[in-house]
Write an enzyme that holds these catalytic residues in place. Structure first.
Site, PDB file in Angstrom:
ATOM      1  N   CYS A   1      -7.344  32.252  -0.729  1.00 57.00           N
ATOM      2  CA  CYS A   1      -7.501  33.341  -0.030  1.00 57.00           C
ATOM      3  C   CYS A   1      -8.152  34.215   1.064  1.00 57.00           C
ATOM      4  CB  CYS A   1      -6.466  34.393  -0.764  1.00 57.00           C
ATOM      5  SG  CYS A   1      -5.261  34.637  -2.143  1.00 57.00           S
TER       6      CYS A   1
ATOM      7  N   CYS B   1      -9.476  36.127  -5.037  1.00 53.02           N
ATOM      8  CA  CYS B   1      -7.985  34.770  -5.212  1.00 53.02           C
ATOM      9  C   CYS B   1      -9.683  34.199  -4.169  1.00 53.02           C
ATOM     10  CB  CYS B   1      -6.896  35.068  -4.737  1.00 53.02           C
ATOM     11  SG  CYS B   1      -6.519  33.362  -3.943  1.00 53.02           S
TER      12      CYS B   1
END
Length: 269
Positions: free
Chosen positions: A34, A31
């Site tokens: 993230c 991600c």
């Protein structure tokens, strides 16, 4: 404190929320957002002292499912065993800071409060030393830098104030305009203390400047507006510029900003 959370230690981490705020970061290695959020949360964990519990959703889908996580990064703020706030996505640091600060005070906020108490008790030297040490320890906390600069202006440490304000760059969007406004206040402080006042306008400007530096903004705005009415060109349009600086520091939603923006506009246009 940063903890990697799994099914075995998750309940133990939740228990810690009765003693300290726990921020759960649901993330995954693949991600991109993230990865962008990770250093922000880690930095704020050190600054605020909350527990950062990191949950890899690929390895712990049961925990993600329990919290109804559908997209990542997903951040939950836990206090006394309950979710009190949440957000999804890689928000800017300023927004993350504002959310977290509703539930826990940062070391910088505590320092600002402590300095204010010292000022109220008449210990300005103690407040000065506290601010000086704090900005060296937390130079990236622009809120603290601004508060320190305000104090330095009030106490006539103008060179130090200017140095602090110069550390706030244009990319610090949330704080840059306030820093520029405070630079104007350095000039107002000089005007407040000038002895070379002969005309009525010069006296008005000096008094208005003193009010502004003392944070008596309503009286400052009244006098600056009066100067604009009498001679807008005075001090190179200084009265209008001073009013705009006060508006910036107060914020657009402040009643004084709303009131005096309208009054200023009436005389300008």
């Amino acid at each position: 404190m940063i903890i990697d959370v799994n099914s075995e230690n998750f309940s133990e981490v939740l228990e810690k929320s009765y003693e300290n705020v726990v921020v759960i970061d649901f993330w995954a290695p693949w991600c991109g957002p993230c990865r962008a959020l990770k250093p922000i949360l880690e930095k704020l964990s050190k600054e605020f002292g909350f527990i950062l519990a990191k949950v890899n959703t690929d390895e712990n889908p049961d925990i993600a499912q329990e919290f109804g996580v559908h997209g990542i990064p997903d951040v939950r703020i836990i206090k006394d065993g309950k979710v009190v706030d949440k957000f999804v996505g890689a928000l800017p640091e300023s927004q993350v800071r504002n959310i977290i600060s509703k539930y826990i005070k940062s070391q910088a906020d505590k320092i600002i409060e402590e300095a204010s108490m010292k000022v109220l008790s008449g210990n300005r030297e103690g407040a000065y030393q506290l601010f000086k040490e704090a900005v060296e320890k937390y130079p990236e906390n622009k809120k603290l830098v601004l508060e320190a600069a305000k104090f330095m202006i009030k106490t006539n440490h103008l060179e130090e104030a200017e140095k602090l304000l110069n550390s706030i760059k244009e990319y610090d969007k949330e704080y840059f305009t306030q820093a520029q406004a405070l630079k104007e206040f350095i000039q107002l402080k000089k005007e407040c203390e000038t002895k070379d006042v002969n005309t009525e306008l010069e006296k008005l400007y000096a008094q208005a400047s003193c009010y502004a530096v003392e944070e008596n903004y309503e009286e400052a705005l009244k006098l600056f507006l009066e100067i604009v009415k009498q001679d807008r060109k005075f001090k190179d349009d200084g009265a209008r510029k001073a009013m705009v600086s006060i508006f910036t520091l107060l914020g657009e939603s402040h009643p004084l900003t709303k009131e005096y923006r309208k009054k200023l506009a009436m005389w300008l246009y």
